[in-house]
Design a protein around this motif. Structure first.
Motif, PDB file in Angstrom:
ATOM      1  N   MET A  80      30.290 -10.079   5.708  1.00 21.69           N
ATOM      2  CA  MET A  80      28.884 -10.471   5.647  1.00 21.69           C
ATOM      3  C   MET A  80      28.726 -11.971   5.917  1.00 21.69           C
ATOM      4  SD  MET A  80      26.850  -8.418   2.655  1.00 21.69           S
ATOM      5  CE  MET A  80      27.930  -8.918   1.336  1.00 21.69           C
ATOM      6  N   ALA A  81      29.589 -12.780   5.299  1.00 22.74           N
ATOM      7  CA  ALA A  81      29.509 -14.227   5.477  1.00 22.74           C
ATOM      8  C   ALA A  81      29.752 -14.618   6.930  1.00 22.74           C
ATOM      9  CB  ALA A  81      30.516 -14.920   4.557  1.00 22.74           C
ATOM     10  N   GLU A  82      30.755 -13.956   7.570  1.00 18.09           N
ATOM     11  CA  GLU A  82      31.074 -14.299   8.955  1.00 18.09           C
ATOM     12  C   GLU A  82      29.952 -13.897   9.903  1.00 18.09           C
ATOM     13  OE1 GLU A  82      34.799 -12.273   9.213  1.00 18.09           O
ATOM     14  OE2 GLU A  82      35.964 -14.090   8.883  1.00 18.09           O
ATOM     15  N   VAL A  83      29.357 -12.718   9.676  1.00 15.85           N
ATOM     16  CA  VAL A  83      28.242 -12.272  10.533  1.00 15.85           C
ATOM     17  C   VAL A  83      27.056 -13.223  10.378  1.00 15.85           C
ATOM     18  CG1 VAL A  83      26.529 -10.445  10.865  1.00 15.85           C
ATOM     19  CG2 VAL A  83      28.953  -9.859  10.604  1.00 15.85           C
ATOM     20  N   LEU A  84      26.744 -13.614   9.136  1.00 20.60           N
ATOM     21  CA  LEU A  84      25.631 -14.534   8.908  1.00 20.60           C
ATOM     22  C   LEU A  84      25.884 -15.890   9.563  1.00 20.60           C
ATOM     23  CD1 LEU A  84      24.329 -14.027   5.250  1.00 20.60           C
ATOM     24  CD2 LEU A  84      23.024 -13.871   7.367  1.00 20.60           C
ATOM     25  N   GLN A  85      27.110 -16.409   9.408  1.00 14.61           N
ATOM     26  CA  GLN A  85      27.414 -17.724   9.984  1.00 14.61           C
ATOM     27  C   GLN A  85      27.240 -17.701  11.497  1.00 14.61           C
ATOM     28  OE1 GLN A  85      27.886 -20.505   8.602  1.00 14.61           O
ATOM     29  NE2 GLN A  85      28.514 -20.104   6.488  1.00 14.61           N
ATOM     30  N   THR A  86      27.736 -16.654  12.151  1.00 19.51           N
ATOM     31  CA  THR A  86      27.591 -16.552  13.607  1.00 19.51           C
ATOM     32  C   THR A  86      26.133 -16.309  13.988  1.00 19.51           C
ATOM     33  OG1 THR A  86      29.834 -15.646  13.745  1.00 19.51           O
ATOM     34  CG2 THR A  86      28.408 -15.372  15.677  1.00 19.51           C
ATOM     35  N   GLY A  87      25.457 -15.468  13.212  1.00 21.70           N
ATOM     36  CA  GLY A  87      24.051 -15.178  13.501  1.00 21.70           C
ATOM     37  C   GLY A  87      23.169 -16.408  13.384  1.00 21.70           C
ATOM     38  N   MET A  88      23.452 -17.267  12.406  1.00 20.93           N
ATOM     39  CA  MET A  88      22.644 -18.480  12.225  1.00 20.93           C
ATOM     40  C   MET A  88      22.807 -19.439  13.400  1.00 20.93           C
ATOM     41  SD  MET A  88      22.702 -19.417   8.138  1.00 20.93           S
ATOM     42  CE  MET A  88      24.461 -19.689   8.081  1.00 20.93           C
ATOM     43  N   GLN A  89      23.944 -19.371  14.089  1.00 22.36           N
ATOM     44  CA  GLN A  89      24.111 -20.228  15.260  1.00 22.36           C
ATOM     45  C   GLN A  89      23.174 -19.830  16.393  1.00 22.36           C
ATOM     46  OE1 GLN A  89      28.227 -21.088  16.480  1.00 22.36           O
ATOM     47  NE2 GLN A  89      28.902 -20.142  14.550  1.00 22.36           N
TER      48      GLN A  89
END
Length: 852
Positions: free
Chosen positions: A668-677
């Motif tokens: 979840m954290a990795e998807v959010l971090q990439t999505g926020m970019q």
């Protein structure tokens, strides 16, 4: 005491260090320090240098503050002079004298030149008032002297004092004076006659005595007496008395009458009588001529000629009272007539001067020809003949004022020509800069009131005006750009251009919402990247991680989960496999489990050993990859549904019951971090939550993949509890509700350079337009400035409606030399106008130079 001496120096040093804004309290502090140093009896040695320092500081501050007050007084004196308010002028003059002594003002100081016309006017008024007081006092003294019986010489002295200014005595006093003088003359004559008579009587008595004594001497003594009496009358000019003596002698003493000596005296008497008759006749002729010339045909020339004749008549009359009175009478008649002429000339002069004075305050300094014409009228009036000299004093002051106004008018015209060049250069930064520099070369500070503010505007403008030019260029290129549905390559170009502008124009006050648009389009540009892969490839790489793809899991009924790179094989009633010992998947260990020890998925036998995260990755992969042009999918990741798909993926991960809690939190954290970019809005909504999640992942990361470790189960429970407590619904809801409108109207601002701001010769602010605004123009007029030397700011100086504007009077960034920009208002959207009002302040380095 040593501590106090240190404190005194520190206090005075602090005041000296002030660059400006020293107050009267500061002056009192320094004065008190000086008194304390001088008047206090110190036990320790008082430093002489400290006393010199404090004393010199006190003197310098007194002179400086006195000079500041003198500048204000100079204006007040000029105002009193212009209004002819002598009382106010005298009050300001007394204060000026006191302050000038303190400031040690010299006569060559510009301040003295500024105030000297008013000071001269006040001094001249004082002189006239003093002369008037002296005259009034002399009149009063003459009146008292007549009452007290003063001598003729004293009366004449007082009369001369009362009329030395050319004015005549009041009629009543003049009559009293002339009557008193006539009386004193008569008394003096009687006295002289009495003396002569007494002499004659004495002589007669002596003669009688001698006659009695010497009767036999043939009356010789009688002859001597008569000769003596006749001689006395001739010597004193008493011709009438002398002729009476002759008649008496002829009648009473014929022998004496016929004697040679007596006949000689008679001859002298006859000659004297002829001469006297000729003198009287000449006197009458002169007086008659004077009256004929001056009174019957009065002109300036005739009156002046007649007065000269009275002077001649006065010399002929000598001391003869009656004749002098007649001469004075004729002279007074002539002078009365001359006073009429003088009054006519003076009245005409005063009327014309009144006309000139009445237009002084209405003269428009911008109309040089009118000012010069008025000055020439005043000069011609000053050269007019026969005007009373004392009347010129006020005109001289008016001339001084008019000459100053003429000089100011010439300066205004010169300024206007240079201002026109500045206005012509509007729109071209280089030409505008050169025009301002040209003005400063002609009038460096402080030659003109405009010079210093123009210099300041030029200095700050070198660093900020190019920024407006750069912004307008950027706006012209991208003004039609819509933040949504923009092609990715265009979004990248916009963001790159904008960031270069932001870097080059550090501190420029960009329009409201502009940087948010830039951040949004940067995110859009990162979605596909320059290789048309961008963040899509990041998602694919993430899901291709060996932890999420091609990994198998064997679940023991005891609760342990073993992860392997291969599916287990069954042999001799056991499942045999190598399981990972670390999350880097670099270490393995063989494991054998009885069939009854293993949980088997009987439903999906083809994928019964696939790890839950592998299945989950395959499920969410279509939501995180772009659509295939040949096989478009509805749920593929696009700019339009980016936030929605990221939410769907995060919620799917969170709701999954089979994936390891620690791994689920990490995914979840990795998807959010990439999505926020790829989404500025997502970044804004989840920046805090994503940081919290990543911190927890780092805390729990450890070696969770090895189920044989002691704390394996504890870490899983902690991750599970954290996921349960994690609030993801609110950020997603806020993302939907608060998603900002990034339409171009938010940053669509073009600064059209239309003119520049300056003060006119009346001291009023005005915008000098190169091309006037038209009826189609409505919006705002702005200037840009530095605030506190570190902040760049747009300031509104006027609202424009239908091409008409009302400029502010003071403040709001008004400074001569600053360019004026017009910003058009969106039609029919008052709220949008208020939102777009450029009131943004951004810190920046004033030494940052803009590129051309």
């Amino acid at each position: 005491e040593k501590a106090r001496l240190i404190e005194i120096k520190a206090d005075v040093d602090a005041i000296v260090a002030k660059k400006d804004g020293r107050s009267s309290d500061d002056l009192e502090t320094v004065a008190q320090a000086e008194r304390e140093l001088i008047e206090t009896t110190w036990a320790v040695s008082r430093p002489a240098k400290l006393l010199d320092f404090v004393s010199s500081t006190h003197s310098t501050m007194r002179r400086s503050m006195a000079r500041e007050m003198l500048q204000s007084l100079a204006q007040k004196l000029t105002t009193a002079f212009g209004a002819f308010d002598i009382q106010a002028g005298r009050e300001h003059r007394d204060r000026w004298t006191a302050l000038a002594n303190i400031a040690e003002l010299t006569t060559t100081d510009p301040l003295h030149d500024l105030a000297s016309p008013a000071l001269n006017w006040i001094a001249e008024s004082d002189r006239r008032d003093l002369e008037e007081q002296i005259t009034l006092q002399s009149i009063s003294d003459l009146d008292s002297a007549i009452d007290s019986g003063a001598s003729r010489l004293e009366l004449e002295r007082l009369a001369r004092s009362a009329t030395k200014g050319g004015q005549d005595l009041p009629a009543a006093l003049r009559n009293r004076y002339e009557a008193r003088v006539a009386y004193l003359d008569a008394m003096a004559k009687r006295k002289s006659v009495a003396i002569v008579s007494s002499v004659v009587v004495t002589l007669l008595a002596a003669a009688a005595a001698l006659a009695a004594y010497y009767i036999h001497s043939n009356r010789v003594q009688e002859k001597l007496i008569r000769i003596a009496v006749l001689s006395t009358h001739l010597d004193t000019g008493e011709l009438i008395a002398a002729r009476e003596d002759v008649h008496s002698c002829e009648k009473d003493s014929l022998a004496v009458f016929q004697s040679g000596e007596y006949q000689a005296l008679i001859a002298d008497l006859t000659s004297a009588e002829v001469k006297e008759e000729s003198r009287v006749q000449h006197l009458n002729t002169i007086l008659n001529d004077a009256q004929e010339t001056g009174l019957k045909t009065p002109t300036w020339t005739n009156l002046e000629s007649a007065l000269k004749k009275t002077q001649e008549a006065q010399e002929i009359a000598g001391t003869r009272t009656g004749e002098l009175a007649r001469v004075k009478q004729v002279e007074n008649e002539l002078r009365r007539e001359m006073r009429k002429f003088q009054e006519e000339v003076d009245n005409k002069y005063l009327e014309e001067m009144k006309g000139i004075v009445s237009v002084l305050d209405q003269l428009d300094l911008g109309q040089e020809a009118v000012v010069l014409r008025t000055l020439e009228q005043a000069r011609a009036l000053r050269n007019r003949d026969r005007v009373s000299t004392e009347l010129f004093a006020e005109l001289d002051l008016v001339l001084t004022r008019l000459e100053g106004m003429a000089k100011t008018s010439a300066e205004i015209q010169e300024d206007e020509k240079l201002f026109e060049k500045i206005t012509e250069s509007v729109g071209d930064t280089k030409a505008y800069t050169a025009a301002l520099e040209g003005y400063l070369r002609r009038f460096p500070p402080p030659d003109r009131p405009h010079s210093e503010p123009i210099r300041r505007s030029l200095e700050e403008g070198r660093n900020i005006w190019p920024g407006v030019f750069r912004w307008n260029g950027f706006y012209g290129t991208w003004k039609d750009t819509a933040p949504y549905n923009i092609p990715v390559e265009k979004a990248s170009q916009f963001a790159s251009h904008a960031r270069r502008l932001e870097r080059d124009c550090a501190g420029y006050p960009f329009p409201n919402g502009f940087l948010e648009v830039v951040e949004h389009l940067e995110s859009v540009g990162r979605q596909a990247g320059s290789d048309n892969q961008g963040l899509f490839s990041s998602f694919i790489a993430l899901l291709n991680n060996p932890l999420y793809k091609g990994i198998y899991s064997i679940r023991a009924k005891s609760g342990e989960v073993f992860y392997s790179s291969k599916a287990p094989f069954f042999e001799n009633g056991r499942y045999i496999f190598d399981y990972y010992l670390d999350t880097s998947l670099s270490k393995k260990k063989e494991k054998r489990l009885l069939k009854i020890e293993v949980e088997i998925d009987e439903i999906d036998k083809d994928h019964q050993w696939d790890a839950p995260q592998w299945k989950l990755a395959l499920e969410i992969l279509p939501l995180l990859t772009p659509s295939d042009p040949l096989k478009p999918q509805q749920d593929s990741l696009t700019q339009k549904n980016w936030d929605k798909n990221i939410e769907s993926v995060v919620q799917k991960i969170r709701s999954n019951k089979t994936v390891d809690p620690i791994l689920k939190l990490q995914l979840m954290a990795e998807v959010l971090q990439t999505g926020m970019q790829g989404s500025a809005a997502l970044k804004s909504a989840f920046s805090g939550t994503a940081q919290t999640m990543q911190a927890k992942v780092d805390e729990l990361r450890g070696n969770w993949i090895n189920p044989t470790l002691m704390d394996w189960q504890k870490r899983q429970e902690e991750a599970k509890d954290f996921i349960v407590s994690l609030d993801l619904d609110k950020p997603f809801e806020d993302l939907k509700n608060n998603k900002k409108d990034l339409s171009s109207a938010k940053w669509s601002v073009e600064y059209r350079w239309v003119g520049w701001v300056a003060k006119n010769y009346r001291g009023q602010w005005e915008c000098r337009f190169k091309t006037p605004l038209g009826p189609q123009d409505s919006g705002d007029l702005l200037v840009i400035q530095l605030v506190d030397g570190k902040k760049m700011q747009f300031d509104k100086i006027a609202t424009v409606s239908g091409g008409r504007h009302d400029l502010a009077t003071e403040g709001n960034g008004l400074q001569e030399g600053r360019p004026v920009y017009f910003v058009s208002s969106p039609k029919g959207d008052k709220a949008a106008v208020m939102r777009n009002m450029p009131r943004w302040i951004v810190s920046h380095d004033v030494n940052q130079k803009f590129e051309d």
